[in-house]
Design an enzyme around this catalytic site. Sequence first.
Site, PDB file in Angstrom:
ATOM      1  N   SER A 101       3.497  -6.814   2.698  1.00  0.00           N
ATOM      2  CA  SER A 101       2.504  -5.969   3.345  1.00  0.00           C
ATOM      3  C   SER A 101       1.122  -6.143   2.706  1.00  0.00           C
ATOM      4  CB  SER A 101       2.982  -4.520   3.306  1.00  0.00           C
ATOM      5  OG  SER A 101       2.240  -3.706   4.186  1.00  0.00           O
ATOM      6  N   MET A 102       0.508  -5.076   2.167  1.00  0.00           N
ATOM      7  CA  MET A 102      -0.773  -5.245   1.503  1.00  0.00           C
ATOM      8  C   MET A 102      -0.667  -6.210   0.336  1.00  0.00           C
ATOM      9  SD  MET A 102      -3.222  -2.531  -0.515  1.00  0.00           S
ATOM     10  CE  MET A 102      -2.170  -2.553  -1.970  1.00  0.00           C
ATOM     11  N   HIS A 130       9.884  -3.207   8.643  1.00  0.00           N
ATOM     12  CA  HIS A 130       8.765  -3.651   7.813  1.00  0.00           C
ATOM     13  C   HIS A 130       9.180  -4.037   6.395  1.00  0.00           C
ATOM     14  CE1 HIS A 130       4.712  -4.120   6.412  1.00  0.00           C
ATOM     15  NE2 HIS A 130       4.854  -3.171   5.507  1.00  0.00           N
ATOM     16  N   PHE A 174       0.831  -1.208   0.000  1.00  0.00           N
ATOM     17  CA  PHE A 174       0.000   0.000   0.000  1.00  0.00           C
ATOM     18  C   PHE A 174       0.863   1.256   0.000  1.00  0.00           C
ATOM     19  CE2 PHE A 174      -2.557   3.125   2.483  1.00  0.00           C
ATOM     20  CZ  PHE A 174      -3.663   3.197   1.649  1.00  0.00           C
ATOM     21  N   ASP A 225       8.842  -4.798  13.265  1.00  0.00           N
ATOM     22  CA  ASP A 225       8.030  -4.123  12.244  1.00  0.00           C
ATOM     23  C   ASP A 225       7.238  -3.002  12.920  1.00  0.00           C
ATOM     24  OD1 ASP A 225       6.081  -3.410  10.344  1.00  0.00           O
ATOM     25  OD2 ASP A 225       5.987  -5.443   9.542  1.00  0.00           O
TER      26      ASP A 225
END
Length: 255
Positions: free
Chosen positions: A93-94, A224, A25, A194
């Site tokens: 992530s996303m 992250h 994202f 993260d």
Amino acid sequence: MPLLPGAEPFHHEGGPVGVLVCHGFTGTPQSLRPWADHLADHGLTVSLPLLPGHGTRWQDMQLTRWEDWYAEVDRELRALTERCEQVFVCGLSMGGALALLLAARHGAAVSGLVLVNPSVRSDNAATVLLPVLRHLVPSIRGVADDIAKEGSTEVGYDRTPLHAAWSLSRLWRTVQGELEQVTQPLLLFRSPRDHIVSPANARLLLGRISSTEVEERLCERSFHVATLDHDAEAIFEGSLDFIRRLAPAAKADPV
């Protein structure tokens, strides 16, 4: 609108085993390009698309929704399955949430998943305010560049568009509702330090998926964006070994 440097999508025609790589994202393919290059260098066919609304300016994301982001990776997956014997999906992530949704909906067309700090739930209590707040505040501070390694930077937006953030929360709910349909082998890389995605995300997805072959590896030295951090090589090599074990046609390096 011109693309940010490094935001270009990447495609490589390799052997009969394909890999779809999904960025996160407000991020871009730049955060995953070294990973994609590593897989391509070892003979795999690789697709790393740029998601709609990303890679230009944050205002462009306000015009897109999660359905647009999913449609892009869905098209890329279908294209890979047309020319490859087996296809794996990787995500950060996303991008991990999108990968899980692809696995749930495409079943055997996805041979395995490699996820890095996947985002599948909200870690901010203020998320419940997004349906109203998005009409009052266009954006807030961005989430890009959570990296421990000195000198390593992520190309992404410095603002988080709230219309898009609201849509992300709807993506999370959709993914959560379909996690039980995920049956593929999973290799999960997670950073204990993260600052963007909490450990609750991994607990949720591991508790709901139906996969019987699951391995979790910790990226102890990374934040992250572990694909640009100290543990990047471990991710690259680990994912290649994972794919080669499950796909015999991927075992030989190009001559």
